[in-house]
Enzyme design. Structure first.
Site, PDB file in Angstrom:
ATOM      1  N   TRP A  16       0.825  -1.205   0.000  1.00  3.43           N
ATOM      2  CA  TRP A  16       0.000   0.000   0.000  1.00  3.43           C
ATOM      3  C   TRP A  16       0.858   1.254   0.000  1.00  3.43           C
ATOM      4  O   TRP A  16       0.597   2.209  -0.741  1.00  3.43           O
ATOM      5  CB  TRP A  16      -0.947  -0.045   1.179  1.00  3.43           C
ATOM      6  N   ARG A  37      13.846  -2.352   5.427  1.00  5.84           N
ATOM      7  CA  ARG A  37      15.057  -3.090   5.067  1.00  5.84           C
ATOM      8  C   ARG A  37      15.827  -2.349   3.974  1.00  5.84           C
ATOM      9  O   ARG A  37      15.264  -1.964   2.959  1.00  5.84           O
ATOM     10  CB  ARG A  37      14.701  -4.503   4.591  1.00  5.84           C
ATOM     11  N   LYS A 110      -5.271   0.461   8.674  1.00  8.42           N
ATOM     12  CA  LYS A 110      -6.684   0.174   8.937  1.00  8.42           C
ATOM     13  C   LYS A 110      -6.775  -0.802  10.099  1.00  8.42           C
ATOM     14  O   LYS A 110      -6.597  -2.007   9.922  1.00  8.42           O
ATOM     15  CB  LYS A 110      -7.347  -0.391   7.677  1.00  8.42           C
ATOM     16  N   LYS A 195     -13.866  -3.535   7.979  1.00  2.00           N
ATOM     17  CA  LYS A 195     -14.139  -4.265   6.733  1.00  2.00           C
ATOM     18  C   LYS A 195     -13.261  -5.497   6.600  1.00  2.00           C
ATOM     19  O   LYS A 195     -13.668  -6.496   5.998  1.00  2.00           O
ATOM     20  CB  LYS A 195     -13.990  -3.335   5.538  1.00  2.00           C
ATOM     21  N   ASP A 248     -15.159   0.182   0.379  1.00  2.29           N
ATOM     22  CA  ASP A 248     -14.043  -0.618   0.878  1.00  2.29           C
ATOM     23  C   ASP A 248     -14.503  -2.028   1.235  1.00  2.29           C
ATOM     24  O   ASP A 248     -13.816  -3.021   0.984  1.00  2.29           O
ATOM     25  CB  ASP A 248     -13.435   0.079   2.094  1.00  2.29           C
ATOM     26  N   ASN A 260      -7.258 -10.370   3.148  1.00  2.00           N
ATOM     27  CA  ASN A 260      -8.116 -10.826   4.240  1.00  2.00           C
ATOM     28  C   ASN A 260      -9.113 -11.876   3.761  1.00  2.00           C
ATOM     29  O   ASN A 260      -9.333 -12.883   4.428  1.00  2.00           O
ATOM     30  CB  ASN A 260      -8.833  -9.637   4.877  1.00  2.00           C
ATOM     31  N   VAL A 282      -0.128 -13.479   8.619  1.00  2.00           N
ATOM     32  CA  VAL A 282      -1.370 -13.176   9.335  1.00  2.00           C
ATOM     33  C   VAL A 282      -1.834 -11.782   8.924  1.00  2.00           C
ATOM     34  O   VAL A 282      -1.056 -10.834   8.892  1.00  2.00           O
ATOM     35  CB  VAL A 282      -1.163 -13.261  10.860  1.00  2.00           C
ATOM     36  N   GLU A 284      -4.460  -8.250   8.833  1.00  6.29           N
ATOM     37  CA  GLU A 284      -4.920  -7.253   9.811  1.00  6.29           C
ATOM     38  C   GLU A 284      -6.228  -7.647  10.481  1.00  6.29           C
ATOM     39  O   GLU A 284      -6.439  -7.397  11.672  1.00  6.29           O
ATOM     40  CB  GLU A 284      -5.077  -5.902   9.112  1.00  6.29           C
TER      41      GLU A 284
END
EC number: 1.1.1.94
Length: 334
Positions: A16, A37, A110, A195, A248, A260, A282, A284
């Site tokens: 993003w 990095r 988010k 969301k 969204d 997700n 994993v 958000e």
């Protein structure tokens, strides 16, 4: 009215952050992109690609990458914060002494912070001491890979200072990326935080082989609980009916590019949280379902879908059991 810097700092070279750096550069801006990095920064500068996080996207020469936060932040009057929600505080604590006074601080994250149950704008204000009018949020149906391909998209720039919001809007208006301003920071953040949880639920349904009726019910009832929480916190319902809410939600719940939703599909197919996390990190929503549920409880807001996702992710409930639990709830008017 606050202006926007000729050089904007984007702190975070994930998908993003990199995509928005490209938008800003395509709109004519000079962008400094901070990567955690050094090898990622070097690769961007030498090849103009970020294959680890945004493969295939050619980055304009007006993006300069660095792993030096002081270099990135020096002289920037606008700072976009593109780090995960649960690491926002720790990163800001390191960066706060480097932030130019009066800079516009923009959250791209988010989520709701675990423990404090703060929205990201609240975390930014808490750590930096910035005035609320200095803090903005960018959120909407913005899948990074599509934006990197210059596919038409729209977003919301939320800030209580209309001048800062308009300055950001102009800086992001690239021709394929259309920003809309909004003064409702709370609603914009709640839509973005919730969301991902509903997208996990949609993915779980897909993973066990359910169809479009189920997905439509999840999205619609998910929106209902997002609106309940948002209005309890003072959000404008119209915000949640717009790009930062419905927009969204639809993109994240229906796109196979949604991380997700894809993670939820793995859980629906019977993978454990641990095995799904090894395959695609994993997401958000797994953390957000815990903090959002706690926030809702503190305001006495009922969020049954969020509760079901939380039970699957953190309490050992199977997806089939979660469906039985939801369908067994007392019937009531819509």
């Amino acid at each position: 009215m606050a202006g926007i810097a000729s050089t904007v700092a984007v702190m975070g070279a994930g998908a993003w952050g990199t995509a928005l750096a490209k938008v800003l550069a395509d709109a004519g801006g000079e962008v400094t992109l901070w990567a955690r990095r050094a090898e990622v920064a070097d690769q961007i500068n030498t090849t103009r690609y970020n294959p680890d996080y945004l493969p295939g996207a050619l980055l304009p020469p007006s993006i300069h990458a660095t792993a030096d936060a002081e270099e990135a932040l020096g002289g920037a009057s606008t700072v976009l914060l593109g780090v995960p929600a649960q690491t926002m505080r720790a990163n800001l604590e390191r960066w706060a002494p480097l932030l130019p006074e009066g800079a516009t601080l923009v959250s791209l994250a988010k989520g709701i912070e675990l423990g404090t149950l703060m929205r990201m704008s609240q975390v930014i204000i808490s750590v930096t001491g910035a005035e609320p009018a200095q803090v903005a949020v960018i959120s909407g149906p913005n899948l990074a890979s599509e934006i990197a391909e210059c596919q038409p998209a729209a977003t919301v720039v939320a800030c209580s200072d209309s001048g800062r919001a308009v300055a950001l809007q102009r800086a992001l208006n690239s021709g394929y990326f259309r920003p809309y301003t909004n003064a409702d920071v709370v609603g914009t953040e709640i839509g973005g935080a919730c969301k991902n949880i509903i997208a996990l639920a949609c993915g779980m349904a897909v993973g066990i082989g359910l169809g479009e009726n189920t997905a439509a019910a999840i999205i619609t009832r998910g929106l209902a609980e997002i609106i309940r929480l948002g209005t309890a916190l003072g959000a404008n319902g119209a915000t949640l009916a717009g790009l930062a809410g419905v927009g969204d939600l639809v993109a994240t719940c229906t796109s196979p590019r949604s991380r997700n939703r894809s993670f939820g599909e793995r859980l629906g197919r019977g993978e454990t949280l641990q095995s799904a996390g090894k395959a695609c990190h994993v997401v958000e929503g797994v953390t957000s379902c815990e903090s959002v549920l706690a926030l809702a409880s503190s305001y006495d807001v009922e969020m049954p879908l969020t509760d079901a996702v939380h039970r699957v992710c953190h309490k050992g409930l199977s997806v089939d059991e979660a469906i039985t639990l939801l369908l067994g709830r007392r019937t009531k008017p819509e």
